[in-house]
Scaffold this motif. Structure first.
Motif, PDB file in Angstrom:
ATOM      1  N   PRO A   1      -4.394  12.590   0.936  1.00 61.17           N
ATOM      2  CA  PRO A   1      -4.849  13.136  -0.347  1.00 61.17           C
ATOM      3  C   PRO A   1      -4.716  14.673  -0.374  1.00 61.17           C
ATOM      4  O   PRO A   1      -4.807  15.340   0.651  1.00 61.17           O
ATOM      5  CB  PRO A   1      -6.311  12.711  -0.420  1.00 61.17           C
ATOM      6  CG  PRO A   1      -6.712  12.399   0.962  1.00 61.17           C
ATOM      7  CD  PRO A   1      -5.487  12.007   1.698  1.00 61.17           C
TER       8      PRO A   1
ATOM      9  N   MET B   1       0.827  -1.205   0.000  1.00 59.45           N
ATOM     10  CA  MET B   1       0.000   0.000   0.000  1.00 59.45           C
ATOM     11  C   MET B   1       0.865   1.261   0.000  1.00 59.45           C
ATOM     12  O   MET B   1       0.544   2.251  -0.676  1.00 59.45           O
ATOM     13  CB  MET B   1      -0.940   0.005   1.207  1.00 59.45           C
ATOM     14  CG  MET B   1      -2.081  -0.993   1.095  1.00 59.45           C
ATOM     15  SD  MET B   1      -3.098  -1.063   2.573  1.00 59.45           S
ATOM     16  CE  MET B   1      -3.827   0.573   2.564  1.00 59.45           C
ATOM     17  N   GLN B   2       1.978   1.230   0.730  1.00 60.77           N
ATOM     18  CA  GLN B   2       2.863   2.388   0.749  1.00 60.77           C
ATOM     19  C   GLN B   2       3.552   2.580  -0.592  1.00 60.77           C
ATOM     20  O   GLN B   2       3.707   3.707  -1.065  1.00 60.77           O
ATOM     21  CB  GLN B   2       3.900   2.241   1.863  1.00 60.77           C
ATOM     22  CG  GLN B   2       3.322   2.432   3.243  1.00 60.77           C
ATOM     23  CD  GLN B   2       4.320   2.166   4.349  1.00 60.77           C
ATOM     24  OE1 GLN B   2       5.393   1.606   4.104  1.00 60.77           O
ATOM     25  NE2 GLN B   2       3.971   2.551   5.569  1.00 60.77           N
ATOM     26  N   LYS B   3       3.965   1.485  -1.234  1.00 63.55           N
ATOM     27  CA  LYS B   3       4.593   1.592  -2.555  1.00 63.55           C
ATOM     28  C   LYS B   3       3.616   2.117  -3.593  1.00 63.55           C
ATOM     29  O   LYS B   3       4.001   2.836  -4.519  1.00 63.55           O
ATOM     30  CB  LYS B   3       5.148   0.241  -2.997  1.00 63.55           C
ATOM     31  CG  LYS B   3       6.398  -0.169  -2.275  1.00 63.55           C
ATOM     32  CD  LYS B   3       6.917  -1.489  -2.788  1.00 63.55           C
ATOM     33  CE  LYS B   3       8.149  -1.908  -1.994  1.00 63.55           C
ATOM     34  NZ  LYS B   3       8.658  -3.211  -2.437  1.00 63.55           N
ATOM     35  N   ALA B   4       2.346   1.766  -3.467  1.00 61.83           N
ATOM     36  CA  ALA B   4       1.339   2.215  -4.426  1.00 61.83           C
ATOM     37  C   ALA B   4       0.840   3.628  -4.101  1.00 61.83           C
ATOM     38  O   ALA B   4       0.080   4.202  -4.866  1.00 61.83           O
ATOM     39  CB  ALA B   4       0.169   1.252  -4.449  1.00 61.83           C
ATOM     40  N   GLY B   5       1.244   4.166  -2.960  1.00 59.71           N
ATOM     41  CA  GLY B   5       0.820   5.515  -2.597  1.00 59.71           C
ATOM     42  C   GLY B   5      -0.574   5.580  -1.997  1.00 59.71           C
ATOM     43  O   GLY B   5      -1.192   6.643  -1.982  1.00 59.71           O
ATOM     44  N   LEU B   6      -1.075   4.466  -1.515  1.00 67.46           N
ATOM     45  CA  LEU B   6      -2.424   4.440  -0.965  1.00 67.46           C
ATOM     46  C   LEU B   6      -2.488   4.936   0.483  1.00 67.46           C
ATOM     47  O   LEU B   6      -3.577   5.133   1.013  1.00 67.46           O
ATOM     48  CB  LEU B   6      -3.005   3.027  -1.048  1.00 67.46           C
ATOM     49  CG  LEU B   6      -3.198   2.482  -2.461  1.00 67.46           C
ATOM     50  CD1 LEU B   6      -3.642   1.042  -2.404  1.00 67.46           C
ATOM     51  CD2 LEU B   6      -4.190   3.332  -3.223  1.00 67.46           C
ATOM     52  N   THR B   7      -1.327   5.124   1.110  1.00 62.42           N
ATOM     53  CA  THR B   7      -1.325   5.600   2.494  1.00 62.42           C
ATOM     54  C   THR B   7      -1.020   7.096   2.579  1.00 62.42           C
ATOM     55  O   THR B   7      -1.004   7.648   3.672  1.00 62.42           O
ATOM     56  CB  THR B   7      -0.285   4.829   3.328  1.00 62.42           C
ATOM     57  OG1 THR B   7       0.996   4.982   2.728  1.00 62.42           O
ATOM     58  CG2 THR B   7      -0.651   3.368   3.429  1.00 62.42           C
ATOM     59  N   ASP B   8      -0.777   7.745   1.427  1.00 65.78           N
ATOM     60  CA  ASP B   8      -0.483   9.184   1.422  1.00 65.78           C
ATOM     61  C   ASP B   8      -1.742   9.983   1.728  1.00 65.78           C
ATOM     62  O   ASP B   8      -2.863   9.563   1.439  1.00 65.78           O
ATOM     63  CB  ASP B   8       0.070   9.621   0.054  1.00 65.78           C
ATOM     64  CG  ASP B   8       1.389   8.929  -0.264  1.00 65.78           C
ATOM     65  OD1 ASP B   8       2.067   8.475   0.689  1.00 65.78           O
ATOM     66  OD2 ASP B   8       1.715   8.824  -1.459  1.00 65.78           O
TER      67      ASP B   8
END
Length: 84
Positions: free
Chosen positions: A77, A68-75
């Motif tokens: 918005p 999830m962190q690699k995909a940017g889903l924890t950033d």
């Protein structure tokens, strides 16, 4: 008509016979008790399965969070400003 005796139940009055159902005073079946060594083995197996499940769950959760962190889903918005 004569029936042959059941070879698997040669002693029907044996209280330790696993094939014979034991009934209490009300006619209900009594719960079976495990041999102490069998009970200890089942308890060990149960604990091992719980530990293995917790370890596998921990590894999977760390893997999912890293993906999830690699995909940017924890950033966080970006804020969108709505025109009024």
């Amino acid at each position: 008509m004569n029936q042959a005796p059941n070879p698997f139940n040669s002693n029907p009055s044996d209280p330790l016979d696993p094939l014979e159902q034991q009934l209490d005073d009300r006619g209900e079946e009594l719960p079976r008790q495990y041999h102490p060594a069998t009970k200890k083995t089942l308890q060990k197996l149960f604990l091992i399965l719980i530990v293995v499940g917790v370890v596998i769950g921990g590894v999977l959760s760390v893997g999912v969070i890293s993906l999830m962190q690699k995909a940017g889903l924890t950033d966080v918005p970006a804020r969108v400003q709505n025109p009024k």
